[in-house]
Enzyme design. Structure first.
Site, PDB file in Angstrom:
ATOM      1  CB  ILE A  81      -1.000  -0.028   1.181  1.00 19.27           C
ATOM      2  CG1 ILE A  81      -1.958   1.167   1.130  1.00 19.27           C
ATOM      3  CG2 ILE A  81      -0.316  -0.102   2.525  1.00 19.27           C
ATOM      4  CD1 ILE A  81      -3.188   1.031   2.045  1.00 19.27           C
ATOM      5  CG  ASN A 108       7.435   2.240   6.964  1.00 17.82           C
ATOM      6  OD1 ASN A 108       7.156   3.389   7.287  1.00 17.82           O
ATOM      7  ND2 ASN A 108       7.049   1.703   5.814  1.00 17.82           N
ATOM      8  CE1 TYR A 159      -0.589  -0.921   6.564  1.00 19.18           C
ATOM      9  CE2 TYR A 159       1.632  -1.219   7.397  1.00 19.18           C
ATOM     10  CZ  TYR A 159       0.767  -1.089   6.344  1.00 19.18           C
ATOM     11  OH  TYR A 159       1.239  -1.120   5.056  1.00 19.18           O
TER      12      TYR A 159
END
Ligand SMILES: CC(C)(COP(=O)(O)OP(=O)(O)OC[C@H]1O[C@@H](n2cnc3c(N)ncnc32)[C@H](O)[C@@H]1OP(=O)(O)O)[C@@H](O)C(=O)NCCC(=O)NCCS
Length: 172
Positions: A97, A136, A143
């Protein structure tokens, strides 16, 4: 707020997919990896041949996030045997994504993630899973905000470098 639409990527759009795949990966990771490793990754993982094979796989789907009919991000989902790990029938892998840097924070990522959730629900999946580089932090925050929790780790090879990915899942 931007007007963002989602459309499934077809084989005819392989050039657009290659362009946005390479640009978003470069924008996200060129600062934290060697030039040589990034170049190698862009040339191999996003070659026209590789993307053709992924787009043709019956159990993978790519979606563009479009603004004024121009791709500003994309999503890749893998079902059943297309998953890179786990390969369960009741899980769906969100493999990629990516949103162009200029469009971060404008809900394009959220729109694509909502699409992934609605597909997963339609397919009666019990969870969505993904791997994300342990450093990250922005993506991990995104998320976590969406209810994903860490359940394992695995090794992701970028060029000559072995990096650790956190595996996260969202129970549906
Ligand atoms: C991670 C990414 C997909 C998020 O997409 P985005 O379009 O920038 O995020 P959105 O605007 O849709 O944000 C959705 C929600 O997540 C939150 N969020 C997004 N980025 C965040 C961050 N860095 N830190 C904390 N929260 C964040 C937003 O605040 C928003 O919450 P809100 O609705 O309460 O405001 C995007 O930043 C990206 O492409 N990053 C680079 C590529 C990458 O790392 N991909 C993942 C590889 S595993």
């Amino acid at each position: 707020m931007l007007n963002i639409t989602i459309s499934k990527v077809s084989l005819l759009q392989i050039d657009d997919l290659q362009k946005i795949s390479q640009q978003t990966f470069f924008e996200a990771f060129s600062d934290s990896n060697t030039e040589e490793d990034i170049k190698h990754y862009l040339e191999t993982s996003f070659s026209a041949q590789q993307l053709y094979s992924e787009l043709s796989h019956k159990n993978s789907e790519f979606f563009f996030a479009l603004h004024h009919n121009t791709p500003i991000g994309y999503l890749k989902l893998n079902y059943a045997d297309a998953q890179t790990e786990l390969k369960t029938e009741n899980g769906i892998e969100l493999e990629r994504i990516y949103i162009l840097k200029d469009y971060h924070g404008k809900k394009a990522g959220q729109t694509l993630l909502n699409k992934a959730k609605s597909i997963a629900i339609t397919k009666n999946a019990s969870f969505i899973w993904l791997g994300v580089w342990e450093h990250n932090h922005k993506a991990i925050q995104f998320y976590m905000k969406n209810g994903f929790i860490e359940f394992d780790k695995h090794i992701f090879r970028l060029g000559n470098d072995n990096q650790t990915d956190l595996m996260m899942k969202l129970l549906l």
